[in-house]
Design an enzyme around this catalytic site. Sequence first.
Site, PDB file in Angstrom:
ATOM      1  CG  ASP A 110      -1.926  -1.082   1.184  1.00  0.00           C
ATOM      2  OD1 ASP A 110      -2.420  -1.564   0.217  1.00  0.00           O
ATOM      3  OD2 ASP A 110      -2.489  -1.461   2.098  1.00  0.00           O
ATOM      4  CE  LYS A 111       0.317   8.573  -1.506  1.00  0.00           C
ATOM      5  NZ  LYS A 111      -0.598   9.628  -1.930  1.00  0.00           N
TER       6      LYS A 111
END
Length: 372
Positions: A110-111
């Site tokens: 995820d970011k």
Amino acid sequence: EEKERSSSKLDDLRKDHARELDDIRKDADEDARQQRGRSRCEVVTPSEDGQPRISFDDGELVVVYKPPFFTCTTSSSVPTPGSTRIQDWLQCHDRRYSHFKDSNLVHRLDKNTSGPLICCFGDRWDNAAKSSLDAGKWYKEYEALIHGHLPSKAWSGVIDAKLTNDENDPRGFLQRVTRGPRGNSARTHYEVMQLLHSWGDKSQLFTRVRIRIQTGRTHQIRVHFRYLCKQRLGFDRYGLVGDDRYAGQREKCRTRLPTISQRIFLHERKVVLPSHKGGQDLEFNCPLPNDLQEVLRSLEPSAEDRELQEFRCRFLGQAPASLSRGSDPSPERWQAAEEPEREGSPSPQRWVARSISGSRDSRSNSRSRSRS
């Protein structure tokens, strides 16, 4: 006499709990039991400038440290200087990676999650890595900080709950736990490392956990801990620290609370994958980056943490967790290559599996296995 009786009852409960954990260990996941000397270990050092860093490159396998705020999205095919896509950074960083494609990314983060990313070049490595990942032969371990103190009955466990798209999200990005037949199976192992509170406010409680995922669903860890803390344990504030999508507060607890982390406290600290050449597995350990270490330094162990550390030492065979170990690439490992098993105590290589399921069937199956 009343005190003696209550103390005796507490000791009996602890013994029963230890007995139950010892029974459940027999059903622990075999993938977590790594034999001594099977892995070639490499350390992936987080960068201090907030940029990605290439930590390993043998011509076919490349391991990149992904800092927070860099993405692994596949929405663009044209490399752009200054982009926060990890693919663009690789293509612009070195001529050797100018031909890098989205398909060379074997897995994604995820970011706001940091940790090592595995990239493969060449059909042989690429196919072997993706096949072993799909077959569940990878070992991926994370560290997270969640709101609240997990109770002793939930100090270790397995969250077994299907995930599906949240129909209330028009973009289709968010996930939720479902008990229906259409969801994707998802399984998350976890173990509590520390019970903490803020230095300035002892009412702000946090739990430091280590996590292993057997499946790699979108936002799996974040959704599973929201489900555990909100729906199963009824916490007023729940989920991972810094998660503005899945963490939240119940309506009765809507007062604004201070934010101790500028991003989600979630870090991939270990990846183990089989080598396509055979022989030793490849193990990549990544210590906590500086921003997450700063978060831990703003906290201190709570009064309940002493009982937790005694529990970890006595029943899990783990050394007491310490806030000063944030720079250790692999503290209190499940796969303790250098630590011999202690007689009369559970092996630290084993997972403690207390099933926390999203369906009645799997809960009843877990109970029947623990009694057998």
